[in-house]
Enzyme design. Structure first.
Site, PDB file in Angstrom:
ATOM      1  N   ASP A  80       1.505  -1.493   0.237  1.00 48.20           N
ATOM      2  CA  ASP A  80       1.052  -0.582   1.280  1.00 48.20           C
ATOM      3  C   ASP A  80      -0.149  -1.131   2.046  1.00 48.20           C
ATOM      4  OD1 ASP A  80       3.034   1.197   0.702  1.00 48.20           O
ATOM      5  OD2 ASP A  80       1.784   2.561  -0.474  1.00 48.20           O
ATOM      6  N   TYR A 197      -6.719   8.251  -1.104  1.00 50.26           N
ATOM      7  CA  TYR A 197      -8.011   8.689  -1.631  1.00 50.26           C
ATOM      8  C   TYR A 197      -8.144  10.214  -1.552  1.00 50.26           C
ATOM      9  CZ  TYR A 197     -13.092   8.181  -2.449  1.00 50.26           C
ATOM     10  OH  TYR A 197     -14.362   8.236  -2.964  1.00 50.26           O
TER      11      TYR A 197
END
Length: 300
Positions: A80, A197
């Site tokens: 990614d 995150y």
């Protein structure tokens, strides 16, 4: 039968140090994919840093700017992180991207390397699902002057860096004051970044079709300060409200030593990234596989 995509760019872990072990390991995979693309009737070019890092020769080499102008498709091999960097740089050109996972998690590079020979042919001949992922346009203003300007596909994060104390931030949305926050930091995440995150900070997962952002505090001092979903048409401003050390991250890009009074302005970019997936692809399948949902549950 010829491919729908005449010229295909092969892009690998371009950030790998030339001659490093990762580049050496990537070479056989990239060489196999390049040869396979040619067998499907595609003219293959290799992104210049990919060619250098992997030692892949025998194919025309282009930089990313030329790929955006000349190629019909980008085939990204890696994880990614690789896709984030390539997606930002090719978004303005409108070149669609297919991701082959040769990394770890693979939310965006969703075709396993071992399956590319069976999955790619229908896609190259027009059998695919297309989706667009929104980008954020972020700027850092210092005394009214722009000192940093970039795009982000995942998130914009303002945090305390190596400081032991909390950072103090003033948050505004569309010019309206929201709150003064004391926390380890604050995340503005796109739907793409909602599984990164922001998810670790307790934020919700946003489906990519939702035109929204997540505003998620990191370890806030006030526990009632919870993540909130905003329209992606909003403009979010984060002002550094104290002299404590603060750092801003924009996907993989960092700006250290933010100053008291600096303002990070985030708007929706006019550009988006085009992803192509195998026919029948579902975002929920990706979530179930990557987040290990339903493990230990026997379906009836």
């Amino acid at each position: 039968m010829n491919s729908r995509f005449r010229q295909v760019a092969l892009i690998g872990k371009y950030q790998t140090v030339a001659g490093g072990s990762q580049g050496s390991r990537a070479r056989p995979a990239l060489a196999d994919i390049a040869a396979f693309l040619q067998s499907q009737g595609c003219a293959v070019v290799v992104e210049e840093q990919t060619a250098t890092n992997a030692g892949l020769d025998g194919y025309p080499v282009l930089d990313l700017a030329a790929i955006g102008q000349q190629c019909d498709l980008g085939l990204v091999v890696g994880g990614d992180g690789t896709m984030l960097g390539i997606g930002r740089k090719l978004a303005s050109s409108g070149v669609p991207l297919i991701g082959i996972n040769h990394g770890r998690l693979g939310f965006m590079t969703d075709i396993p390397f071992g399956s590319f020979e069976t999955v790619l042919p229908p896609m190259l001949h027009g059998e695919y699902e297309e989706e667009k992922r929104q980008l954020m346009h972020a700027r850092v203003l210092r005394q009214g002057n722009c000192v940093f300007d970039t795009l982000a596909m995942n998130d914009v994060v303002v945090h305390r860096g190596n400081s032991a104390g909390m950072v103090e931030l003033r948050v505004e949305v569309d010019g309206h004051f929201v709150a003064n926050q004391r926390a380890d930091g604050l995340i503005i995440a796109t739907p793409t970044g909602s599984t990164a995150y922001s998810l670790s900070a307790g934020g919700p997962i946003l489906h990519p079709a939702i035109a929204g952002w997540v505003l998620a505090p990191i370890a806030p001092h006030t526990l009632s300060n919870r993540p909130i979903v905003l329209s992606s048409q909003s403009e979010v401003a984060i002002e550094i409200a104290s002299d404590r050390e603060a750092i801003a991250n924009f996907d993989m890009q960092s700006l250290s030593a933010l100053h008291h009074g600096d303002r990070i302005i985030v708007r929706r970019s006019e550009h988006s990234v085009r992803f192509l997936h195998p026919r029948g692809w579902s975002y929920f399948d990706t979530l179930r596989q990557k987040l290990h949902w339903n493990e230990g549950i026997t379906s009836s």
